[in-house]
Design a protein around this motif. Structure first.
Motif, short mmCIF file in Angstrom:
data_model
loop_
_atom_site.label_atom_id
_atom_site.label_comp_id
_atom_site.label_asym_id
_atom_site.label_seq_id
_atom_site.Cartn_x
_atom_site.Cartn_y
_atom_site.Cartn_z
N ASP A 145 -2.15 -17.42 2.71
CA ASP A 145 -1.14 -18.77 2.68
C ASP A 145 -0.62 -19.20 3.98
OD1 ASP A 145 -1.70 -18.85 -0.05
OD2 ASP A 145 -0.29 -17.46 -0.55
N TYR A 146 -0.83 -18.43 5.08
CA TYR A 146 -0.23 -18.93 6.38
C TYR A 146 -0.94 -19.53 7.43
CZ TYR A 146 3.63 -15.82 4.60
OH TYR A 146 5.11 -15.66 3.86
N ARG A 147 -2.10 -20.04 7.05
CA ARG A 147 -2.94 -20.95 7.90
C ARG A 147 -2.02 -22.01 8.43
NH1 ARG A 147 -8.12 -22.81 8.42
NH2 ARG A 147 -9.04 -21.41 7.02
N PRO A 148 -2.18 -22.05 9.58
CA PRO A 148 -1.41 -23.35 10.46
C PRO A 148 -1.71 -24.64 9.60
CG PRO A 148 -2.23 -22.13 11.96
CD PRO A 148 -2.78 -21.36 10.75
N THR A 149 -0.67 -25.51 9.42
CA THR A 149 -0.89 -26.68 8.88
C THR A 149 -1.64 -27.71 9.99
OG1 THR A 149 0.98 -26.52 7.45
CG2 THR A 149 0.06 -28.73 7.72
N LYS A 150 -0.99 -27.54 11.08
CA LYS A 150 -1.51 -28.31 12.62
C LYS A 150 -1.54 -27.04 13.47
CE LYS A 150 0.53 -32.74 11.31
NZ LYS A 150 1.72 -33.70 11.57
N LEU A 203 5.77 -16.88 11.40
CA LEU A 203 4.87 -16.70 12.82
C LEU A 203 4.14 -15.37 12.77
CD1 LEU A 203 3.96 -17.60 15.42
CD2 LEU A 203 6.08 -16.87 16.32
N ILE A 204 4.85 -14.05 12.37
CA ILE A 204 4.36 -12.92 12.26
C ILE A 204 3.01 -12.92 11.28
CG2 ILE A 204 4.61 -10.33 11.43
CD1 ILE A 204 5.59 -10.85 14.35
N ASN A 205 3.21 -13.39 10.19
CA ASN A 205 2.21 -13.44 9.15
C ASN A 205 0.90 -14.37 9.51
OD1 ASN A 205 2.94 -11.72 6.89
ND2 ASN A 205 4.62 -12.91 6.86
N MET A 206 1.28 -15.25 10.35
CA MET A 206 0.15 -16.18 10.83
C MET A 206 -0.48 -15.47 11.92
SD MET A 206 0.78 -20.04 12.48
CE MET A 206 1.75 -20.78 10.71
N LEU A 207 0.03 -14.77 12.65
CA LEU A 207 -0.90 -14.00 13.82
C LEU A 207 -1.51 -13.00 12.98
CD1 LEU A 207 2.06 -13.51 16.45
CD2 LEU A 207 -0.22 -15.04 16.62
N ARG A 208 -1.12 -12.26 12.02
CA ARG A 208 -1.74 -11.24 11.32
C ARG A 208 -3.08 -11.90 10.29
NH1 ARG A 208 -4.45 -7.86 9.25
NH2 ARG A 208 -3.59 -5.80 8.07
N GLY A 209 -2.89 -13.16 10.16
CA GLY A 209 -4.10 -13.62 9.25
C GLY A 209 -3.75 -13.79 7.74
N MET A 210 -2.47 -13.51 7.30
CA MET A 210 -2.19 -13.24 6.15
C MET A 210 -2.32 -14.67 5.07
SD MET A 210 -1.11 -10.29 6.09
CE MET A 210 -0.41 -9.68 4.36
N PHE A 242 -13.07 -13.47 11.77
CA PHE A 242 -11.62 -13.22 11.26
C PHE A 242 -11.41 -11.77 10.89
CE2 PHE A 242 -8.64 -13.95 7.99
CZ PHE A 242 -7.77 -14.90 8.53
N ALA A 243 -12.38 -11.28 10.04
CA ALA A 243 -11.91 -9.86 9.58
C ALA A 243 -12.05 -8.98 10.59
CB ALA A 243 -13.04 -9.64 8.43
N ALA A 244 -12.89 -9.20 11.64
CA ALA A 244 -12.94 -8.16 12.78
C ALA A 244 -11.95 -8.18 13.50
CB ALA A 244 -14.14 -8.43 13.85
N ILE A 245 -11.04 -9.23 13.97
CA ILE A 245 -9.82 -9.50 14.54
C ILE A 245 -8.68 -8.84 13.64
CG2 ILE A 245 -7.99 -10.88 15.40
CD1 ILE A 245 -10.22 -12.69 16.30
N LYS A 246 -8.67 -9.16 12.42
CA LYS A 246 -7.57 -8.60 11.47
C LYS A 246 -7.57 -7.05 11.49
CE LYS A 246 -6.07 -9.94 7.58
NZ LYS A 246 -5.94 -10.28 6.18
N ARG A 247 -8.95 -6.26 11.61
CA ARG A 247 -8.91 -5.06 11.45
C ARG A 247 -8.10 -4.37 12.65
NH1 ARG A 247 -13.89 -5.66 9.24
NH2 ARG A 247 -15.30 -5.73 11.18
N ARG A 248 -8.10 -4.93 13.76
CA ARG A 248 -7.70 -4.63 14.96
C ARG A 248 -6.14 -4.81 15.07
NH1 ARG A 248 -8.24 -1.19 17.20
NH2 ARG A 248 -8.83 -1.64 19.25
N ILE A 249 -5.44 -5.13 14.10
CA ILE A 249 -3.96 -5.63 14.12
C ILE A 249 -3.29 -4.65 13.30
CG2 ILE A 249 -2.21 -7.29 13.73
CD1 ILE A 249 -4.41 -9.53 14.16
N SER A 250 -2.10 -4.16 13.56
CA SER A 250 -1.13 -3.19 12.80
C SER A 250 -0.08 -4.18 12.69
CB SER A 250 -1.04 -1.85 13.50
OG SER A 250 -2.09 -0.99 13.34
N ILE A 251 0.53 -3.83 11.42
CA ILE A 251 1.77 -4.70 11.20
C ILE A 251 2.67 -3.63 10.27
CG2 ILE A 251 1.04 -5.31 9.08
CD1 ILE A 251 2.38 -7.92 9.69
N MET A 252 4.05 -3.82 10.81
CA MET A 252 5.32 -3.18 10.46
C MET A 252 6.32 -4.08 9.84
SD MET A 252 7.18 0.01 12.46
CE MET A 252 8.34 0.79 11.51
#
Length: 531
Positions: free
Chosen positions: A54-59, A45-52, A106-116
């Motif tokens: 292979d983590y695109r929702p199947t549905k 779920l975390i990787n999906m929110l980040r846009g990583m 998509f890239a603009a949103i990813k740039r504004r997300i930090s992940i630990m």
């Protein structure tokens, strides 16, 4: 204000549903806690929110309600709609279907997300601590960046290491620098995936306080995953309990946490085990080295220790006590500066300070070690990691039977063990990888097993299973265990005896309960979860 919505989100890997029809709303400025056992789907779920990848929702869809600058495409939380961007243009409201929008948004949103993440220390290893943080800061001049970096390192309680090179830091120190780097990006969304899973309680508390001060109190939206209930209580405004990809319960942190704890079993009652004679003897063991910053560092400073055959022996202490250095000396990975380490093999005593096939090389095949920084072979599946990858050559059917047996011993039920045996490490959760790494050590049936922080990424239920499996391995295979840990609760549950280590020295050896009595009140608070 609604910031992120998950609508009927499902994720399938190789025909197996990892997330099942999730509907979640995340409010701006709130902290959402995702609680669950290892393998429940938290990291997916975390990787999906980040846009990583292979983590695109199947549905289903993930919707970001954001403020977007039509000029420079900077993205901010929805409360910024109508305000001016840094470029002077007014932010406009946008509802963006994250995984189905154009590449620019998509890239603009990813740039504004930090992940630990729980084990990835994304640092410039050859740079200093302060330079690592400065490199994450944008839009400020050199002086402003320097002062901001100092403030963030102070918040992370890392100012005492500000000029140190990143590669020379301990794991806990690296994690604190990573936190400072991620906060330095001034994200609109902060994602934390088990950020303290492998840390001792003292260091974990520092990370938690920094997250509160640097993220929560600044009103930054955060999603944090953990299998530790106290993390949920301390940090979250709203908690979701995930089990096998489904929401079991959600709501007030205290209520959900209590429901989660109610289904965690107690470990089997410890029965007395008759140990044999000594199998490990240490006399005057030292490891000193020289540091430009600190001069002579006495990582291990004159240790005398005897461990009996068949014993489960704990070496306990906080981060920096010298526990891991001691384990590396015992295994033969680090040469001591002085002293003697003898290990009994059959009727013979072998000097572990002596190199070659007549010294420690003779003992090595009968030793197993699980490092705190363990790793699995990424291009081999679980079965391969448990057999060919470690030169365990067995007939195919017998190899699978033995692999399934040892997976069951480390907490996987028979049905789930069958499912994961063909999976690759990157398809497993952090806790599942940890258990497979433990199975990789146990499958060779070594005489002596050294476990360095074996419960680091494990949820409470898995900890109980691993506690029981260590006792079972000792009883059935007559193995000796040396457990290096800061987790006093685990040591109380599993160990026959323990030694308290502090500042490179062993201060006391005895029953685990006796060690607890020797701790100060503040040490009990840091090493015991019930205190």
């Amino acid at each position: 204000m609604s910031f992120i919505r998950l609508e009927n989100v499902t994720k399938t890997f190789d025909g197996v549903e990892i997330l099942k029809n999730l509907n979640i709303t995340i409010e701006e400025g709130s902290v959402l806690g995702i609680l669950g056992r290892s393998g429940s789907g938290k990291s997916v779920l975390i990787n999906m929110l980040r846009g990583m990848k292979d983590y695109r929702p199947t549905k289903g869809r993930i919707i970001y309600n954001v403020a977007v600058c039509p000029q420079c495409l900077r993205v901010e939380p929805p409360s910024m709609v109508g305000n001016l961007c840094q470029c002077g243009v007014t932010f406009e409201a946008h509802e963006i279907d994250f995984w189905n929008t154009d590449r620019k948004h998509f890239a603009a949103i990813k740039r504004r997300i930090s992940i630990m993440l729980q084990r990835t220390f994304a640092l410039y290893e050859d740079d200093t601590v302060i330079d690592n943080v400065i490199k994450s800061i944008t839009g400020r001049d050199e002086e402003e960046s320097t002062y901001m970096a100092i403030d963030l390192l102070d918040m992370a309680q890392m100012t005492h290491r500000i000029t140190h090179i990143a590669r020379d830091l301990s794991g806990g120190e690296k994690q604190r620098v990573v936190l400072a780097r991620q906060i330095a990006k001034e994200p609109m969304l902060f994602l934390a995936d088990e950020p303290t899973g492998t840390l001792d309680p003292q260091t974990a508390e520092l990370i938690h306080q920094a997250l509160i001060e640097g993220v929560k109190e600044k009103g930054t939206t955060m999603v944090i995953t953990s299998h530790w209930p106290e993390v949920m209580r301390q940090l979250s405004d709203h908690v979701i309990w995930l089990e096998k990809g489904e929401i079991v319960e959600e709501g007030n942190p205290e209520t959900v946490v209590q429901s989660f704890l109610d289904q965690v079993p107690l470990p089997e009652k410890k029965t007395e085990f008759k140990t044999g004679g000594p199998i490990i003897k240490m006399e005057g063991v030292k490891k000193h080295y020289y540091s430009i910053d600190r001069g002579v560092v006495k990582a291990v400073d004159g240790i005398d220790l005897v461990i009996d055959e068949g014993e489960i022996f704990g070496v306990v202490g906080l981060s920096g006590a010298g526990k891991t250095t001691l384990s590396r000396i015992l295994y033969g990975l680090t040469d001591p500066s002085g002293g003697q380490i003898m290990v009994k093999l059959g009727d013979n005593w072998i000097d572990m300070t002596e190199k070659g096939i007549f010294g420690r090389g003779r003992v090595k095949p009968y030793l197993g070690i699980l490092h705190q920084e363990y790793s699995l072979y990424p291009h081999r599946n679980v079965l391969g990691n448990l057999t060919e990858a470690i030169s365990l050559e067995l007939p195919a059917e017998f190899a699978k039977m033995k692999a399934l047996y040892v997976l069951n011993a480390v907490g996987f039920d028979e049905e789930y063990a069958e499912k994961i045996i063909t999976k690759y490490p990157d398809e497993l959760s952090g806790g599942e990888r940890h258990r497979v790494a433990l199975a990789q050590v146990l499958i060779k049936e070594p005489n002596i097993v050294i476990l360095d922080e074996p419960t680091g990424t494990m949820d409470p239920m898995t900890r109980v299973q691993v506690t029981d499996s260590i006792r079972k391995a000792r009883d059935e295979l007559k193995q000796t265990f040396v457990i290096i840990s800061h987790d006093m609760d685990f040591v109380l549950d599993v160990c026959d005896r323990a030694a308290l280590m502090r500042g490179g020295k062993i201060l006391k050896t005895g029953l685990p309960a006796d060690i607890v009595e020797d701790l100060t009140p503040s040490e009990k608070k840091k090493m015991l979860k019930e205190e």
